[in-house]
Design an enzyme around this catalytic site. Structure first.
Site, mmCIF file in Angstrom:
data_model
loop_
_atom_site.group_PDB
_atom_site.id
_atom_site.type_symbol
_atom_site.label_atom_id
_atom_site.label_comp_id
_atom_site.label_asym_id
_atom_site.label_seq_id
_atom_site.Cartn_x
_atom_site.Cartn_y
_atom_site.Cartn_z
ATOM 1 N N ASN A 165 4.167 19.290 37.156
ATOM 2 C CA ASN A 165 5.166 18.804 38.129
ATOM 3 C C ASN A 165 6.316 19.767 38.356
ATOM 4 O OD1 ASN A 165 6.163 18.228 35.561
ATOM 5 N ND2 ASN A 165 7.128 16.308 36.198
ATOM 6 N N PRO A 189 0.112 26.912 30.628
ATOM 7 C CA PRO A 189 0.509 26.074 31.757
ATOM 8 C C PRO A 189 -0.594 25.074 32.109
ATOM 9 C CG PRO A 189 -0.198 28.210 32.546
ATOM 10 C CD PRO A 189 -0.248 28.287 31.054
ATOM 11 N N ALA A 190 -0.255 24.037 32.863
ATOM 12 C CA ALA A 190 -1.237 23.048 33.299
ATOM 13 C C ALA A 190 -2.325 23.721 34.130
ATOM 14 C CB ALA A 190 -0.552 21.960 34.124
ATOM 15 N N GLY A 242 5.165 16.414 28.932
ATOM 16 C CA GLY A 242 4.041 15.730 29.570
ATOM 17 C C GLY A 242 4.042 14.263 29.214
ATOM 18 N N SER A 243 2.888 13.651 29.253
ATOM 19 C CA SER A 243 2.823 12.206 29.019
ATOM 20 C C SER A 243 3.017 11.868 27.552
ATOM 21 C CB SER A 243 1.443 11.696 29.457
ATOM 22 O OG SER A 243 0.454 12.280 28.622
ATOM 23 N N GLU A 264 9.048 16.381 25.217
ATOM 24 C CA GLU A 264 9.699 15.799 26.405
ATOM 25 C C GLU A 264 8.619 14.975 27.095
ATOM 26 O OE1 GLU A 264 13.495 17.370 25.840
ATOM 27 O OE2 GLU A 264 12.710 15.838 27.175
ATOM 28 N N LEU A 265 8.669 13.654 26.944
ATOM 29 C CA LEU A 265 7.524 12.823 27.316
ATOM 30 C C LEU A 265 7.840 11.937 28.523
ATOM 31 C CD1 LEU A 265 6.442 11.988 23.663
ATOM 32 C CD2 LEU A 265 5.725 13.902 25.109
ATOM 33 N N GLU A 395 4.832 4.151 34.164
ATOM 34 C CA GLU A 395 5.430 5.153 35.045
ATOM 35 C C GLU A 395 4.522 5.333 36.263
ATOM 36 O OE1 GLU A 395 5.697 8.876 32.996
ATOM 37 O OE2 GLU A 395 7.647 9.339 33.811
#
Ligand code: NDP
Ligand SMILES: O=C(O)[C@H](O)CS(=O)(=O)O
Length: 491
Positions: A165, A189-190, A242-243, A264-265, A395
């Site tokens: 994101n 990275p993603a 991420g999640s 950081e979720l 979310e």
């Protein structure tokens, strides 16, 4: 600017920024597993094919980072600061190209992508300055012949796993303090958005960051690389955004070595509008907070609570503003909303809308998939939201604004806190005693008061409860990449 099917390189002033091999120890490396496709979410066309590394290749990158880190830690903070400043300057010099690459792979409108590049660069500027201020301390001895000092040293090799994101800022928010502290950094990275990270590798090279200090390992297999980061003892720090679901997996995997982790979720941000709020400011705040990155941020308003006396007026004003938002391909100028990252994301929003309607919610705007090709969905407002609806606990991560009604402060504080998450929260009010009471009562790491945007490099960003561990940004952010050493000296 033509549409995203145009060859991406032809859109760049500096086509060399479009790197597709992995960046390891200052070299561009192909993958043992071939290449994987990167697609433009606005049109679904393949814009690049990126090196698909094996776990063995990532293990090799970690070993080379460990070697490079020893010398990097010998540099003074001032020397590291100078190189980080060059990296910052190069980012800002190439802001347009970095934004074009980011929009092509992630979808957000160019204006937002340029904002993300500036936001990402700000972390490099900030922590470049902090590199010179990693202070220790002396403590009066506990015995007459003892002298106590405390020093701070880099943890060593730090590895990061970041989401799609914010393909630039989520990496620099970690890499900047890591490098400033004297760590080496291995970024994964993603899979959806590797190009922004690789472009940072190009600029790191140009800035004079020594080979092996900043590395980008690209792979289609997130779990295999995650296991390598968690199980390789040379990795002394894992930092993840991420999640919460994946955060739990990584914490379990890292527990075997008691590895230092930052998380950081996910979030589920409440956005509260009290009767005494400035309604026009609250509406503008809601637009920014809900629809930034098309709702795909962990700090987006997920639940909007509006007090009885202003509920209808707020709903009317918000609807009028949302109708003005322009939706389309982020590479075309003037867009406010781009596509969602993929079809799963579109499906999740549709499921939340259908669930709300089945439980009595009323769709007063939007609610359907856009007729444009690509992962587009119209921004949606639902009234009559209740706490048994899916978006009350999950979310949404999309352009869906559910409006909940409430009567008094104690009721809305209880509703807002009724979640496993605790990242960001927001409220609009004027009464000072109310502001103090509500800000202190909300169980979140971040509280926005009369503002819908809280993101900055100078403040500590992070959550409580199941929204994460640790803080990023601010002078606190560098502590995540430092170890404290107590030296007791007999004289
Ligand atoms: N807090 C935040 O800022 C973010 C929160 N989210 C939340 O997560 C939800 C899902 O989004 P999504 O992108 O799928 O987020 P994920 O948590 O699934 O992915 C985030 C990153 O972790 C990687 N990853 C996924 N599974 C593993 C694993 N088993 N081991 C190691 N790395 C892994 C992903 O790689 P890959 O993408 O290549 O699979 C990606 O790089 C969103 O709907 C939102 O609720 C998402 C993004 C950011
Ligand atoms: O992961 C995210 O959504 C970002 O942390 C949000 S922000 O830092 O860009 O606000």
């Amino acid at each position: 600017m033509t549409d995203a099917t145009t060859d991406l390189e032809s859109l760049l002033d500096d086509p060399d920024l479009l790197a597709t091999s992995a960046y390891i120890d200052g070299q561009w490396v192909d993958g043992d597993n071939g290449r994987f496709d990167v697609t433009n979410p606005a049109r679904g066309d393949v814009i690049a094919q990126v090196a698909d590394l094996s776990r063995a290749q990532v293990a090799n990158a970690i070993a080379q980072a460990e070697t490079a880190q020893k010398e990097w830690a010998r540099w003074t903070g001032k020397e590291r600061a100078a190189v980080l400043r060059k990296w910052f300057d190069l980012m800002m010099l190439h802001q347009e190209d970095l934004a074009t690459i980011l929009t092509a792979e992630q979808g957000k409108p160019l204006s937002e992508a340029k904002g993300e590049i500036a936001y990402g660069a700000a972390f490099i500027e900030f922590f470049g300055e902090e590199a010179k201020r990693i202070y220790g301390e002396t403590i009066p001895g506990h015995q007459r012949d003892k002298r106590i000092t405390v020093i701070k040293q880099p943890v060593g090799v730090a590895a990061s796993i970041t989401p799609w994101n914010f393909p630039n800022a989520m990496i620099t928010r970690k890499a900047a303090p890591a490098l400033a502290a004297g760590c080496a950094f291995v970024a994964r990275p993603a899979g959806e958005t590797p190009l922004s990270a690789l472009a940072m590798g190009v600029l790191a090279d140009r800035a004079g960051i020594p080979a092996g200090v900043f590395n980008v390992v690209t792979s289609s297999s997130a779990s295999a690389i995650g296991k390598e980061f968690c199980e390789n003892p040379l990795v002394r720090k894992l930092t993840f955004t991420g999640s919460t679901t994946v955060g739990r997996i990584l914490l379990e995997q890292a527990a075997g070595q008691v590895k230092k982790c930052s998380m950081e979720l996910g979030g589920n941000a409440p956005f509260i509008v009290f009767d005494d709020a400035d309604l026009d400011k609250a509406v503008e705040g809601a637009i920014l907070c809900k629809f930034r990155n098309n709702g795909q941020t962990c700090v987006c308003a997920n639940r909007i609570y509006v007090q009885d006396g202003v509920y209808d007026a707020f709903a009317e004003k918000l609807t009028a503003r949302v109708k003005e938002l322009k939706i389309g391909d982020g590479l075309k100028s003037g867009m406010d909303l781009g596509p969602l990252i993929n079809t799963d994301a579109v499906e999740k929003v549709r499921e939340h809308i259908a669930d709300a309607k089945s439980k009595g919610g009323a769709v007063i705007l939007g609610g359907e998939v856009h007729d444009m090709p690509g992962n587009f969905i119209t921004p949606t407002i639902i009234t009559g939201a209740t706490k048994d609806m899916a978006f009350a606990t999950e979310e949404t991560f999309g352009p869906l604004a559910p409006l909940f009604r409430f009567t008094d402060e104690d009721e809305v504080i209880a509703l807002a806190n009724d979640t496993i998450f605790g990242l960001a929260s927001y409220f609009y009010a004027k009464d000072l005693s109310r502001v103090y009471k509500v800000a202190e009562a909300l169980e979140y790491g971040i509280v926005g008061v009369n503002t819908g945007i809280i993101s900055t490099e100078v403040a500590p960003f992070g959550g409580i409860k199941q929204s994460g561990l640790g803080r990023e940004g601010s002078h606190h952010g560098i502590e995540e990449f430092l170890e404290m050493k107590y030296i007791c000296m007999a004289v």
